[in-house]
Scaffold this motif. Sequence first.
Motif, PDB file in Angstrom:
ATOM      1  N   ILE A  31       1.160  -0.992   0.049  1.00 55.20           N
ATOM      2  CA  ILE A  31       0.286   0.241  -0.155  1.00 55.20           C
ATOM      3  C   ILE A  31       0.747   0.974  -0.092  1.00 55.20           C
ATOM      4  O   ILE A  31       2.020   1.202   0.410  1.00 55.20           O
ATOM      5  N   VAL A  32       0.382   1.967  -0.516  1.00 54.09           N
ATOM      6  CA  VAL A  32       0.872   3.200  -0.693  1.00 54.09           C
ATOM      7  C   VAL A  32       0.208   4.149  -0.285  1.00 54.09           C
ATOM      8  O   VAL A  32      -1.548   4.776  -0.261  1.00 54.09           O
ATOM      9  N   TYR A  33       0.375   5.457   1.053  1.00 57.20           N
ATOM     10  CA  TYR A  33      -0.408   6.201   1.391  1.00 57.20           C
ATOM     11  C   TYR A  33       0.538   7.847   2.177  1.00 57.20           C
ATOM     12  O   TYR A  33       1.251   7.998   1.463  1.00 57.20           O
ATOM     13  N   GLY A  34      -0.689   8.608   2.256  1.00 52.99           N
ATOM     14  CA  GLY A  34       0.241  10.021   2.567  1.00 52.99           C
ATOM     15  C   GLY A  34       0.227  11.061   1.657  1.00 52.99           C
ATOM     16  O   GLY A  34      -0.731  10.705   0.500  1.00 52.99           O
ATOM     17  N   ALA A  38      -5.270   9.395  -1.901  1.00 53.59           N
ATOM     18  CA  ALA A  38      -5.785   8.441  -0.538  1.00 53.59           C
ATOM     19  C   ALA A  38      -4.884   7.464  -1.121  1.00 53.59           C
ATOM     20  O   ALA A  38      -4.633   7.119  -1.747  1.00 53.59           O
ATOM     21  N   PRO A  39      -5.011   6.356   0.195  1.00 51.15           N
ATOM     22  CA  PRO A  39      -4.195   5.337  -0.320  1.00 51.15           C
ATOM     23  C   PRO A  39      -4.121   5.054  -1.135  1.00 51.15           C
ATOM     24  O   PRO A  39      -5.580   4.838  -1.538  1.00 51.15           O
ATOM     25  N   GLN A  40      -3.156   4.015  -1.962  1.00 48.13           N
ATOM     26  CA  GLN A  40      -3.702   2.489  -2.570  1.00 48.13           C
ATOM     27  C   GLN A  40      -2.944   1.755  -2.981  1.00 48.13           C
ATOM     28  O   GLN A  40      -1.815   1.237  -2.240  1.00 48.13           O
ATOM     29  N   ALA A  41      -3.635   0.701  -2.944  1.00 53.41           N
ATOM     30  CA  ALA A  41      -3.111  -1.297  -2.718  1.00 53.41           C
ATOM     31  C   ALA A  41      -2.864  -1.691  -4.456  1.00 53.41           C
ATOM     32  O   ALA A  41      -2.948  -0.955  -5.407  1.00 53.41           O
ATOM     33  N   ASP A  92       4.753  -1.685   3.357  1.00 49.74           N
ATOM     34  CA  ASP A  92       4.317  -0.045   3.730  1.00 49.74           C
ATOM     35  C   ASP A  92       4.585   1.026   2.580  1.00 49.74           C
ATOM     36  O   ASP A  92       6.116   1.922   3.829  1.00 49.74           O
ATOM     37  N   GLN A  94       5.369   5.189   2.101  1.00 47.18           N
ATOM     38  CA  GLN A  94       4.555   6.675   1.947  1.00 47.18           C
ATOM     39  C   GLN A  94       5.371   7.378   1.639  1.00 47.18           C
ATOM     40  O   GLN A  94       6.036   8.134   1.207  1.00 47.18           O
ATOM     41  N   ARG A  95       4.064   8.032   0.884  1.00 49.77           N
ATOM     42  CA  ARG A  95       4.940   9.579  -0.291  1.00 49.77           C
ATOM     43  C   ARG A  95       5.080  10.829   0.343  1.00 49.77           C
ATOM     44  O   ARG A  95       5.291  10.956   1.674  1.00 49.77           O
TER      45      ARG A  95
END
Length: 217
Positions: A31-34, A38-41, A92, A94-95
């Motif tokens: 997952i990528v978030y931040g 929105a968070p993306q799977a 995980d 994070q942007r």
Amino acid sequence: MSEHTIKATGRNVEGKGASRRLRRAAQLPAIVYGGSAAPQAIQIEHETIWLASHHEWFYSSILNLDVDGKVEQVLLRDMQRHPYKQLIMHLDFQRVDASQTLRTKVQLRFLDQEKSVAGKTSGVVVMHELTEVEVSCLPKDLPEAIDVDLSALEIGQVVHLSDLKLPAGVEIPALKLGKEHDVAVVVAKHGKEEAEEIAAPETAEVPATKAAKKDDK
């Protein structure tokens, strides 16, 4: 700072069952978030990550995450490994905003210890009290690792956080909290001294215990 690109694919199906199917297909759920998005799977080839996981840069460098042709800069924030198999289970990311200061941990790379007086002297133990340190910097200044030159290490010497030579633009936030946070990174001492320090608390407790028992009678 070297650039490293990880290619991934977006995924719409989530859940434990979907993740198991991905792993059976040699794919890794992540997952990528931040940031403002929105968070993306996503999913990534397991072999790609397995090979990358053997390099320091994977843990502390800004990575170019290419998801279906769209590239974002990210940091690895968490990696789950299988308890006994050589498998990575989940990642995980994070942007990263290029204009904002970030805090992350960076590996310490110990150099030339064997050339030092402490390293060459029989019976001397060189202990690496820390193997990584949290730093603060802009993404463009983030180092893959911080080198610790031990070529001049003497017997009895202690290398503290404040002794580390940091790249330009990089700070250690802990050092702003006071002298008590300037902890030891490397300690060089005789092996006998280390053994005595370990044994000392045990021998000190014996008289106190006996005295306590005598008072109870």
